[in-house]
Write a protein that holds these residues in place. Structure first.
Motif, PDB file in Angstrom:
ATOM      1  N   SER A 141       0.835  -1.197   0.000  1.00 43.13           N
ATOM      2  CA  SER A 141       0.000   0.000   0.000  1.00 43.13           C
ATOM      3  C   SER A 141       0.870   1.249   0.000  1.00 43.13           C
ATOM      4  O   SER A 141       0.600   2.213  -0.720  1.00 43.13           O
ATOM      5  N   LEU A 142       1.915   1.231   0.799  1.00 40.44           N
ATOM      6  CA  LEU A 142       2.798   2.401   0.864  1.00 40.44           C
ATOM      7  C   LEU A 142       3.464   2.649  -0.492  1.00 40.44           C
ATOM      8  O   LEU A 142       3.537   3.786  -0.959  1.00 40.44           O
ATOM      9  N   THR A 144       2.352   1.830  -3.360  1.00 36.82           N
ATOM     10  CA  THR A 144       1.334   2.337  -4.274  1.00 36.82           C
ATOM     11  C   THR A 144       1.096   3.817  -3.998  1.00 36.82           C
ATOM     12  O   THR A 144       0.834   4.605  -4.915  1.00 36.82           O
ATOM     13  N   GLY A 145       1.239   4.208  -2.739  1.00 34.72           N
ATOM     14  CA  GLY A 145       1.155   5.631  -2.384  1.00 34.72           C
ATOM     15  C   GLY A 145       2.318   6.430  -2.956  1.00 34.72           C
ATOM     16  O   GLY A 145       2.139   7.582  -3.375  1.00 34.72           O
ATOM     17  N   LEU A 148       1.293   7.028  -6.286  1.00 35.50           N
ATOM     18  CA  LEU A 148       0.270   8.078  -6.306  1.00 35.50           C
ATOM     19  C   LEU A 148       0.950   9.450  -6.306  1.00 35.50           C
ATOM     20  O   LEU A 148       0.541  10.367  -7.018  1.00 35.50           O
ATOM     21  N   GLN A 172      -4.640  -6.078   1.954  1.00 34.04           N
ATOM     22  CA  GLN A 172      -4.338  -4.723   1.472  1.00 34.04           C
ATOM     23  C   GLN A 172      -3.572  -4.730   0.152  1.00 34.04           C
ATOM     24  O   GLN A 172      -3.577  -3.737  -0.570  1.00 34.04           O
ATOM     25  N   GLU A 175      -6.356  -4.469  -2.312  1.00 38.14           N
ATOM     26  CA  GLU A 175      -6.927  -3.114  -2.263  1.00 38.14           C
ATOM     27  C   GLU A 175      -6.031  -2.176  -3.071  1.00 38.14           C
ATOM     28  O   GLU A 175      -6.492  -1.313  -3.811  1.00 38.14           O
ATOM     29  N   SER A 176      -4.732  -2.371  -2.919  1.00 32.40           N
ATOM     30  CA  SER A 176      -3.777  -1.520  -3.635  1.00 32.40           C
ATOM     31  C   SER A 176      -3.773  -1.818  -5.127  1.00 32.40           C
ATOM     32  O   SER A 176      -3.739  -0.894  -5.948  1.00 32.40           O
ATOM     33  N   MET A 179      -6.755  -0.025  -6.715  1.00 28.69           N
ATOM     34  CA  MET A 179      -6.608   1.425  -6.886  1.00 28.69           C
ATOM     35  C   MET A 179      -5.518   1.765  -7.900  1.00 28.69           C
ATOM     36  O   MET A 179      -5.650   2.704  -8.682  1.00 28.69           O
ATOM     37  N   TRP A 183      -6.508   3.920 -11.172  1.00 26.11           N
ATOM     38  CA  TRP A 183      -5.966   5.266 -11.375  1.00 26.11           C
ATOM     39  C   TRP A 183      -4.704   5.263 -12.238  1.00 26.11           C
ATOM     40  O   TRP A 183      -4.039   6.278 -12.371  1.00 26.11           O
TER      41      TRP A 183
ATOM     42  N   MET B 153      -8.599  12.525   0.075  1.00 25.26           N
ATOM     43  CA  MET B 153      -9.039  11.243  -0.469  1.00 25.26           C
ATOM     44  C   MET B 153      -9.886  10.496   0.560  1.00 25.26           C
ATOM     45  O   MET B 153      -9.716  10.653   1.761  1.00 25.26           O
ATOM     46  N   LYS B 177      -8.361  15.407  -9.426  1.00 22.84           N
ATOM     47  CA  LYS B 177      -6.978  15.069  -9.085  1.00 22.84           C
ATOM     48  C   LYS B 177      -6.732  15.291  -7.588  1.00 22.84           C
ATOM     49  O   LYS B 177      -5.957  14.576  -6.957  1.00 22.84           O
ATOM     50  N   ILE B 180     -10.333  12.932  -4.257  1.00 21.88           N
ATOM     51  CA  ILE B 180     -10.280  11.601  -4.856  1.00 21.88           C
ATOM     52  C   ILE B 180     -11.248  10.649  -4.168  1.00 21.88           C
ATOM     53  O   ILE B 180     -11.132  10.380  -2.972  1.00 21.88           O
ATOM     54  N   ASP B 181     -12.192  10.141  -4.936  1.00 20.52           N
ATOM     55  CA  ASP B 181     -13.071   9.082  -4.437  1.00 20.52           C
ATOM     56  C   ASP B 181     -12.306   7.765  -4.428  1.00 20.52           C
ATOM     57  O   ASP B 181     -11.774   7.354  -5.455  1.00 20.52           O
ATOM     58  N   THR B 182     -12.285   7.106  -3.290  1.00 18.35           N
ATOM     59  CA  THR B 182     -11.595   5.822  -3.202  1.00 18.35           C
ATOM     60  C   THR B 182     -12.612   4.686  -3.172  1.00 18.35           C
ATOM     61  O   THR B 182     -13.768   4.898  -2.825  1.00 18.35           O
ATOM     62  N   PRO B 183     -12.182   3.493  -3.519  1.00 12.09           N
ATOM     63  CA  PRO B 183     -13.033   2.325  -3.235  1.00 12.09           C
ATOM     64  C   PRO B 183     -13.166   2.155  -1.712  1.00 12.09           C
ATOM     65  O   PRO B 183     -12.457   2.819  -0.951  1.00 12.09           O
ATOM     66  N   THR B 185     -11.978   0.666   0.857  1.00 13.17           N
ATOM     67  CA  THR B 185     -10.790  -0.124   1.197  1.00 13.17           C
ATOM     68  C   THR B 185      -9.920   0.689   2.142  1.00 13.17           C
ATOM     69  O   THR B 185      -8.870   1.194   1.747  1.00 13.17           O
ATOM     70  N   HIS B 187      -7.940   0.066   4.663  1.00 10.60           N
ATOM     71  CA  HIS B 187      -6.552  -0.331   4.883  1.00 10.60           C
ATOM     72  C   HIS B 187      -5.689   0.106   3.708  1.00 10.60           C
ATOM     73  O   HIS B 187      -4.629   0.705   3.877  1.00 10.60           O
ATOM     74  N   GLY B 188      -6.184  -0.170   2.517  1.00 11.70           N
ATOM     75  CA  GLY B 188      -5.431   0.160   1.313  1.00 11.70           C
ATOM     76  C   GLY B 188      -5.246   1.648   1.119  1.00 11.70           C
ATOM     77  O   GLY B 188      -4.136   2.135   0.922  1.00 11.70           O
ATOM     78  N   PHE B 189      -6.326   2.409   1.194  1.00 14.33           N
ATOM     79  CA  PHE B 189      -6.142   3.836   0.870  1.00 14.33           C
ATOM     80  C   PHE B 189      -5.448   4.605   1.986  1.00 14.33           C
ATOM     81  O   PHE B 189      -4.781   5.606   1.727  1.00 14.33           O
ATOM     82  N   LEU B 192      -1.938   4.043   0.978  1.00 14.13           N
ATOM     83  CA  LEU B 192      -1.589   4.894  -0.158  1.00 14.13           C
ATOM     84  C   LEU B 192      -1.336   6.326   0.315  1.00 14.13           C
ATOM     85  O   LEU B 192      -0.400   6.987  -0.129  1.00 14.13           O
TER      86      LEU B 192
END
Lengths: 343, 458
Positions: A141-142, A144-145, A148, A172, A175-176, A179, A183, B153, B177, B180-183, B185, B187-189, B192
């Protein structure tokens, strides 16, 4: 055993004889040096652990060297790397000073995290190395951030997120994946499949053991790569990075590899046979394999000996530095908890 | 026989709404299921369906009427309608215990105590009325204008305009930009967001509620809070995690937890829990500018409450400073008590203080505003005057915020205490759904009054 066996999704041109078309002799020699540095460094780290100079958990990268080194060769300035706790090899490949890495392992003030991170928690923004993370899967996840961030700034950089076959089962991660593809984030997911999540083999832990297919339901392309062949790694890495860098989104590389040592220093690795380990060492060793290629390319034994000696010296110096550096000053206990807010 | 159609409650926290549009006129025949009106709540525009058949005899509330209270008759239906018509959702809402925090009450309480000078707001500063919701929105918008590295987000923050409308209009101004709409999730976002922060961006990560952030707590603590330390100061995470915290109304145990103590336990995090609009805005702006990871605990029940806020260009409130919201009156000779609390419970404490004053006990109300770092010095200064302490929190008592306050005041102000401190908190059970049990479980004005009297031996 086919050394350069390619995954079904691969379109690579790697062949099983001589120098890969993708990399030249000089680069192969550099690969050799970098891989040997990791192996000798890790052997020494294991030794220092045995002497009680390194504490806690210590996960060695021996056997997997071709992945960190091959991938590093296709990284460009500003690209980021992030991985889990089996991170020493990645740090050395990224160009971090072996002295600082070894001193962090021994918990000294001169370590890259001033002795406050340890084996699993080292970072170096200069080389784009974002850790070193101790929680299985968190780096996905990190990472992927980080991608981002690249996407947001439009800086053309790619984030390389490494994780193992064990982490590949964490929620996760998916989830990553979702996204990242949604995106079109510039991230390459590198799954280092060393066959064992600690003591549990992939057959006992994964319903789909072909990890490069794990992105299929997110429309993320993936391929399986011989992670014991540094040239194959570099070639697949270049393909994946180009995909991500050109705005097409994430890419998955499953690196088939093997770790020679236990999960950590305290793991006796009873879950696999000695014969299995010996078989890999004798037939698939990434460094021996590369020596054969170098030999075929006309590199002499004398040239390799010079590299061997140089690596030996670097590791010895790192160990001495790590052994003799002072422990952190007690005043460091309360530093780096918070940053001062600008007034 | 005619029946009244009542203004329905269309969300757990709705107390009033705007009757935006009538879709029927007097004399129309309607049957069950016909859409008869559109109602704007604090969150959305909703359609209202007829529950019974009949003829619209009268439209009692004209279209466009604002602040129509739940259960107000809005139309009269005549005809064959059997049974009674009130919209089913309205009935329990009428019994909810949240009446204590009704918007006008809270606002009135505040202005009553603002007679003493607020050192943060210079005399003559122009003020304007604004809801906590819009104060948070304005803070984010202002900081996004100021720094293009700031982005938002989360789930439903963009096109839906925020599940609680806190991000209303941000998408329109800043584009997809930066909003941001996230799913779904968490834990994931959250991961991110932390990764982007490590690379130098300044994310605002909205959790639809903090209850859902338990899915993401690993990234908040292990990644955001600890990495600066583990990296020897190299990797910072300038990130704000925000969303509503604590109990809303009748949403049950899994949606009603106060996380102040959880996150307040973690070095590397700053934890903020504002009460009014001025603090919501000023602290949100400070949080976004802060280089550390911030846990920003809002309260759903406060979103719609209006407060006066300084009408100045750049209203920023420093993190880590408590605020004394009510002082013991000069020359008071009877017993006095310090009530230390935060977030929505500040309003409860102020109301309790009014009741106590009527009985000759003066209460000084300290609003923590920031849970971590905790400004215990301000509480201690107050205890030095009152010699008595009551803490109030919406969360559970054991290992809680009140426990921490009591430990510190005992440690640093033992000699100033004339009585053992008392803690008011949620009962030690998962929050029940039934209206009566929920009311019994949560802190109340009455419980605060009782605790204050107890420490005064009254």
């Amino acid at each position: 055993m086919a050394r350069t066996r390619k995954g079904e999704a691969s379109t690579g041109k790697a062949n099983d004889t001589g120098v890969n078309a993708f990399v030249g002799k000089d680069e192969l020699l550099k690969f050799y040096r970098d891989m040997l540095l990791i192996r000798r460094f890790e052997e020494r780290a294991g030794q220092l652990y045995g002497m009680g100079l390194i504490g806690g958990f210590c996960h060695l990268y021996i056997g997997q060297e071709a992945i960190a080194v091959g991938m590093q060769s296709i990284k460009v300035k500003g690209d980021q790397i992030i991985t889990g706790y089996r991170d020493h090899g990645h740090m050395l490949a990224a160009g971090m000073d072996p002295k600082e890495v070894m001193a962090e392992l021994t918990g000294r003030a001169t370590g890259s995290s001033h002795g406050k991170g340890g084996s699993m928690h080292m970072f170096d923004i200069e080389t784009g190395f974002y850790g070193g993370h101790g929680i299985v899967g968190a780096q996905v996840s990190l990472g992927t951030g980080l991608a981002l961030n690249n996407h947001y700034r439009g800086n053309g950089n790619v984030s390389f997120a490494y994780f193992g076959d064990g982490a590949a089962n964490q929620g996760q991660v998916y989830e990553s994946f979702n996204m990242a593809q949604l995106w079109k984030l510039p991230v390459v997911y590198v799954i280092e499949n060393n066959q064992y999540a600690m003591g549990t083999s992939v057959e006992r832990s994964a319903s789909e053991t072909a990890f490069h297919k794990r992105g299929v339901s997110f429309r993320i392309p993936g391929e399986q790569v011989d992670g014991m062949d540094v040239a194959a790694v570099a070639e697949a890495g270049a393909r994946a990075a180009e995909h991500a860098r050109s705005g097409q989104g994430p890419y998955i590389l499953e690196m088939k590899t093997y770790r020679y040592r236990g999960h950590s220093m305290s793991d006796p690795a009873k879950y696999r046979t000695k014969e299995e380990v010996d078989e890999v060492k004798s037939t698939r060793d990434p460094i021996e394999h590369l020596r054969e290629k170098l030999d075929a390319a006309g590199v002499t034994e004398e040239q390799l000996k010079v590299v061997d000696a140089d690596v030996k010296r670097i590791v010895a110096e790192a160990a001495e530095f790590a052994r003799t550096s002072p422990e952190p000053d007690p005043s460091e206990l309360y530093t780096d908890v918070y940053l001062e807010a600008a007034q | 026989m005619s029946v009244d159609i009542l203004m329905p409650a269309l969300s757990p926290t709705m107390e009033e709404g705007t009757l935006a549009k009538w879709l029927v006129k007097e004399g129309d025949d309607v049957k069950a299921g016909d859409v008869i009106a559109e109602i704007e709540t604090d969150k959305a525009t909703m359609e209202v369906e007829a529950v019974d058949e009949g003829k619209i005899e009268a439209l009692l509330i004209p279209a466009g009427s604002e602040n129509v209270k739940v259960n107000t008759p809005i139309a009269r239906l005549s005809g064959d309608a059997t049974g009674v018509t009130p919209a089913p959702a309205a009935a329990p809402a009428a019994e909810t215990p949240v009446v204590e925090a009704k918007a006008p009450a809270a606002a009135a309480t505040t202005s009553a105590v603002s007679s003493f000078a607020d050192p943060e707001i210079p005399a003559g500063t122009p003020m304007k009325k604004i809801t906590v919701r819009d104060a948070l929105r304005d803070a984010m918008a202002e900081e996004m204008r100021r720094d293009d590295k700031v982005f938002l987000m989360g789930e439903e923050v963009a096109q839906y305009q925020g599940a609680y409308k806190v991000s209303r209009d941000l998408l329109q101004e800043f584009g997809d930009k930066r909003v941001i709409d996230t799913p779904i999730t968490e834990h994931g976002f959250a991961g991110l967001g932390v990764g982007a922060a490590m690379a130098g961006l300044k994310p605002i990560v909205e959790f639809m509620t903090w209850n859902f952030a338990m899915q993401a707590i690993d990234q908040i603590i292990n990644s955001a809070a600890k990495t600066l330390y583990m990296s020897g100061g190299q990797i910072k995470s300038s990130i704000v995690f925000r969303g509503p915290n604590g109990a809303a109304s009748r949403v049950g145990a899994q949606h009603s937890q106060d996380y102040a103590a959880w996150y307040g336990n973690v070095p590397g995090l700053k934890v903020i829990a504002p009460y009014d609009a001025a603090d919501a805005k000023g602290l949100m702006k400070a949080a976004i500018r802060d280089p550390n990871p911030i846990v920003f605990l809002e309260h759903e029940m406060m979103y719609g409450v209006e407060f006066d806020i300084p009408d100045v260009e750049d209203w920023v409130v420093p993190i880590g400073k408590a605020k004394v919201r009510r002082v013991v009156a000069e020359g008071h000779t009877g017993p006095s008590v310090t009530i230390a609390t935060y977030s929505r419970m500040v309003g409860f404490a102020l109301k309790a203080a009014d009741e106590l004053a009527a009985e000759g006990i003066e209460a000084e109300v300290v609003d923590l505003r920031t849970i971590r770092p905790m400004d215990h010095a301000t509480i201690l200064d107050s205890v030095k005057k009152t010699n008595r302490l009551v803490t109030v929190e919406e969360g559970w008592g054991p290992m809680g915020v009140g426990a921490e306050i009591v430990a510190r005041i005992t440690e640093f102000g033992f000699d100033y205490l004339d009585a053992p401190p008392a803690r008011v908190h949620q009962e030690d059970v998962p929050l029940p759904y039934a209206a009566n049990l929920e009311a019994l479980s949560l802190p109340s004005v009455d419980k605060i009054v009782k605790a204050a009297k107890a420490v005064c031996y009254r």
